[in-house]
Design a protein around this motif. Sequence first.
Motif, mmCIF file in Angstrom:
data_model
loop_
_atom_site.group_PDB
_atom_site.id
_atom_site.type_symbol
_atom_site.label_atom_id
_atom_site.label_comp_id
_atom_site.label_asym_id
_atom_site.label_seq_id
_atom_site.Cartn_x
_atom_site.Cartn_y
_atom_site.Cartn_z
ATOM 1 N N THR A 1 0.835 -1.200 0.000
ATOM 2 C CA THR A 1 0.000 0.000 0.000
ATOM 3 C C THR A 1 0.868 1.247 0.000
ATOM 4 O OG1 THR A 1 -1.684 -1.179 1.267
ATOM 5 C CG2 THR A 1 -1.874 1.209 1.161
ATOM 6 N N MET A 2 0.755 2.027 -1.070
ATOM 7 C CA MET A 2 1.545 3.258 -1.197
ATOM 8 C C MET A 2 0.669 4.474 -0.961
ATOM 9 S SD MET A 2 3.846 2.567 -4.574
ATOM 10 C CE MET A 2 4.447 0.928 -4.954
ATOM 11 N N GLY A 3 1.330 5.577 -0.576
ATOM 12 C CA GLY A 3 0.646 6.854 -0.452
ATOM 13 C C GLY A 3 1.411 7.910 -1.218
ATOM 14 N N ALA A 4 0.703 8.718 -2.002
ATOM 15 C CA ALA A 4 1.357 9.753 -2.796
ATOM 16 C C ALA A 4 0.469 10.977 -2.881
ATOM 17 C CB ALA A 4 1.689 9.230 -4.199
ATOM 18 N N VAL A 5 1.091 12.104 -3.196
ATOM 19 C CA VAL A 5 0.351 13.359 -3.325
ATOM 20 C C VAL A 5 -0.310 13.432 -4.692
ATOM 21 C CG1 VAL A 5 0.572 15.870 -3.453
ATOM 22 C CG2 VAL A 5 1.805 14.601 -1.696
ATOM 23 N N ILE A 6 -1.538 13.923 -4.706
ATOM 24 C CA ILE A 6 -2.263 14.120 -5.963
ATOM 25 C C ILE A 6 -1.458 15.039 -6.876
ATOM 26 C CG2 ILE A 6 -4.357 15.090 -6.998
ATOM 27 C CD1 ILE A 6 -5.809 14.378 -4.363
ATOM 28 N N GLY A 7 -1.252 14.621 -8.121
ATOM 29 C CA GLY A 7 -0.552 15.450 -9.094
ATOM 30 C C GLY A 7 0.937 15.198 -9.187
ATOM 31 N N PHE A 8 1.536 14.515 -8.193
ATOM 32 C CA PHE A 8 2.958 14.210 -8.264
ATOM 33 C C PHE A 8 3.186 13.144 -9.330
ATOM 34 C CE2 PHE A 8 5.118 15.558 -4.039
ATOM 35 C CZ PHE A 8 4.546 16.816 -4.146
ATOM 36 N N ASN A 9 4.176 13.372 -10.193
ATOM 37 C CA ASN A 9 4.467 12.456 -11.290
ATOM 38 C C ASN A 9 5.715 11.650 -10.973
ATOM 39 O OD1 ASN A 9 5.650 11.589 -13.986
ATOM 40 N ND2 ASN A 9 3.690 12.430 -14.651
ATOM 41 N N PHE A 10 5.659 10.344 -11.204
ATOM 42 C CA PHE A 10 6.780 9.465 -10.875
ATOM 43 C C PHE A 10 7.298 8.695 -12.080
ATOM 44 C CE2 PHE A 10 4.127 9.794 -6.996
ATOM 45 C CZ PHE A 10 5.036 10.471 -6.196
ATOM 46 N N GLY A 11 7.030 9.186 -13.280
ATOM 47 C CA GLY A 11 7.546 8.551 -14.475
ATOM 48 C C GLY A 11 6.551 7.626 -15.148
ATOM 49 N N ALA A 12 6.803 7.325 -16.408
ATOM 50 C CA ALA A 12 5.858 6.567 -17.233
ATOM 51 C C ALA A 12 5.631 5.144 -16.722
ATOM 52 C CB ALA A 12 6.362 6.530 -18.677
ATOM 53 N N VAL A 13 6.685 4.488 -16.238
ATOM 54 C CA VAL A 13 6.550 3.100 -15.784
ATOM 55 C C VAL A 13 5.666 3.046 -14.533
ATOM 56 C CG1 VAL A 13 7.773 1.062 -14.950
ATOM 57 C CG2 VAL A 13 8.770 2.450 -16.776
ATOM 58 N N PHE A 14 5.921 3.942 -13.589
ATOM 59 C CA PHE A 14 5.106 4.001 -12.375
ATOM 60 C C PHE A 14 3.661 4.337 -12.738
ATOM 61 C CE2 PHE A 14 3.165 5.817 -8.661
ATOM 62 C CZ PHE A 14 3.773 5.218 -7.557
ATOM 63 N N ASP A 15 3.490 5.315 -13.617
ATOM 64 C CA ASP A 15 2.144 5.740 -14.027
ATOM 65 C C ASP A 15 1.358 4.580 -14.642
ATOM 66 O OD1 ASP A 15 0.176 7.858 -14.408
ATOM 67 O OD2 ASP A 15 0.594 7.652 -16.542
ATOM 68 N N LYS A 16 2.018 3.814 -15.505
ATOM 69 C CA LYS A 16 1.365 2.660 -16.139
ATOM 70 C C LYS A 16 0.992 1.602 -15.113
ATOM 71 C CE LYS A 16 2.089 -0.857 -19.719
ATOM 72 N NZ LYS A 16 3.051 -1.396 -20.728
ATOM 73 N N ALA A 17 1.896 1.351 -14.166
ATOM 74 C CA ALA A 17 1.635 0.349 -13.134
ATOM 75 C C ALA A 17 0.478 0.776 -12.232
ATOM 76 C CB ALA A 17 2.891 0.112 -12.300
ATOM 77 N N GLU A 18 0.415 2.071 -11.936
ATOM 78 C CA GLU A 18 -0.677 2.581 -11.095
ATOM 79 C C GLU A 18 -2.020 2.479 -11.817
ATOM 80 O OE1 GLU A 18 -2.001 6.647 -8.669
ATOM 81 O OE2 GLU A 18 -0.167 6.638 -9.878
ATOM 82 N N LYS A 19 -2.050 2.880 -13.087
ATOM 83 C CA LYS A 19 -3.306 2.872 -13.840
ATOM 84 C C LYS A 19 -3.815 1.451 -14.088
ATOM 85 C CE LYS A 19 -2.805 7.316 -16.212
ATOM 86 N NZ LYS A 19 -2.618 8.001 -17.516
ATOM 87 N N SER A 20 -2.907 0.504 -14.249
ATOM 88 C CA SER A 20 -3.299 -0.876 -14.526
ATOM 89 C C SER A 20 -3.697 -1.637 -13.269
ATOM 90 C CB SER A 20 -2.152 -1.614 -15.211
ATOM 91 O OG SER A 20 -1.076 -1.832 -14.312
ATOM 92 N N GLY A 21 -3.389 -1.066 -12.106
ATOM 93 C CA GLY A 21 -3.683 -1.751 -10.858
ATOM 94 C C GLY A 21 -2.572 -2.672 -10.398
ATOM 95 N N GLN A 22 -1.448 -2.659 -11.116
ATOM 96 C CA GLN A 22 -0.314 -3.497 -10.705
ATOM 97 C C GLN A 22 0.202 -3.062 -9.330
ATOM 98 O OE1 GLN A 22 3.128 -3.258 -13.251
ATOM 99 N NE2 GLN A 22 4.092 -5.089 -12.372
ATOM 100 N N ILE A 23 0.161 -1.745 -9.073
ATOM 101 C CA ILE A 23 0.500 -1.218 -7.753
ATOM 102 C C ILE A 23 -0.704 -0.442 -7.223
ATOM 103 C CG2 ILE A 23 2.986 -1.097 -8.181
ATOM 104 C CD1 ILE A 23 2.683 1.872 -8.766
ATOM 105 N N GLN A 24 -0.834 -0.383 -5.913
ATOM 106 C CA GLN A 24 -1.979 0.279 -5.277
ATOM 107 C C GLN A 24 -1.495 1.560 -4.610
ATOM 108 O OE1 GLN A 24 -1.362 -3.306 -4.528
ATOM 109 N NE2 GLN A 24 -2.416 -3.444 -6.495
ATOM 110 N N VAL A 25 -2.013 2.696 -5.077
ATOM 111 C CA VAL A 25 -1.568 3.997 -4.595
ATOM 112 C C VAL A 25 -2.750 4.800 -4.074
ATOM 113 C CG1 VAL A 25 -0.281 6.092 -5.130
ATOM 114 C CG2 VAL A 25 0.237 3.968 -6.367
ATOM 115 N N THR A 26 -2.671 5.217 -2.821
ATOM 116 C CA THR A 26 -3.654 6.130 -2.241
ATOM 117 C C THR A 26 -3.153 7.547 -2.443
ATOM 118 O OG1 THR A 26 -4.331 4.526 -0.556
ATOM 119 C CG2 THR A 26 -4.822 6.852 -0.131
#
Length: 248
Positions: free
Chosen positions: A122-147
């Motif tokens: 379980t990760m926590g991140a600030v709304i709008g913070f960008n962590f790169g294309a690979v992280f973004d893809k993993a977050e959108k696909s549900g591979q990682i769970q980010v609050t």
Amino acid sequence: MVICSLSIVPLSPAEEVIHLANGEWRPFVSEELKYGGVFSRIVSDAFALKGVRVVYHFMPWKRGEVKSREGQIDGSIGYGMFDKFKQDFYYSDTIFSGSKVFFHLKSEPFDWNTYDDLNGITMGAVIGFNFGAVFDKAEKSGQIQVTRIENLERLFKMLIKKRITVIPLTVEIGYDVMNNKLFSEEAQLITHHSKPFFNTTFHMILTKKIAKNKDMLKRFNEGLQELKDSGNYDKYVAESLRGGYIIK
């Protein structure tokens, strides 16, 4: 609100002026830091070496991006290199290189090698913070769970209470929060994993809608190199890392 940053060289009444959006992103930029933060000071002094005075307009980052894109102001500082901006903006040479890592509790063993290892964490991140294309893809696909929430300090409180397991964040930003927003006994509970999940560079962006900006970019890059050659660039970064821009 607008501030004019200080510079290392005298400026004449006939100086040119450039207007840049700025925002809150400690410890790099903030209206509450000396000189507006280390990024602001670097940009101001690089331009000053070429006879240009910077006027900073502090506002939310998204608003600054829109105003810059529309040509209402010249640009903004502290942006990563993203393809979506290259059509509308000129990118400066690198102002700073940084690494994004995972912060976690010392008492909670955490290790990772690939994004598959992060599934179920379980990760926590600030709304709008960008962590790169690979992280973004993993977050959108549900591979990682980010609050996602709005407040960075609150994220660290959530970590301490074990409501989340890790916080993805740039190294310097994480330790600025720990050293300035948490009690010392709270900060001592937290560390970061040594393996970066994203390395990035930060730049100034200037809108292509304003004709002078192509020349301004050239002058800035020249001034930035002069600042580095003089040793002042390294001095400013070192001052920032030891908390020298915090107003007591």
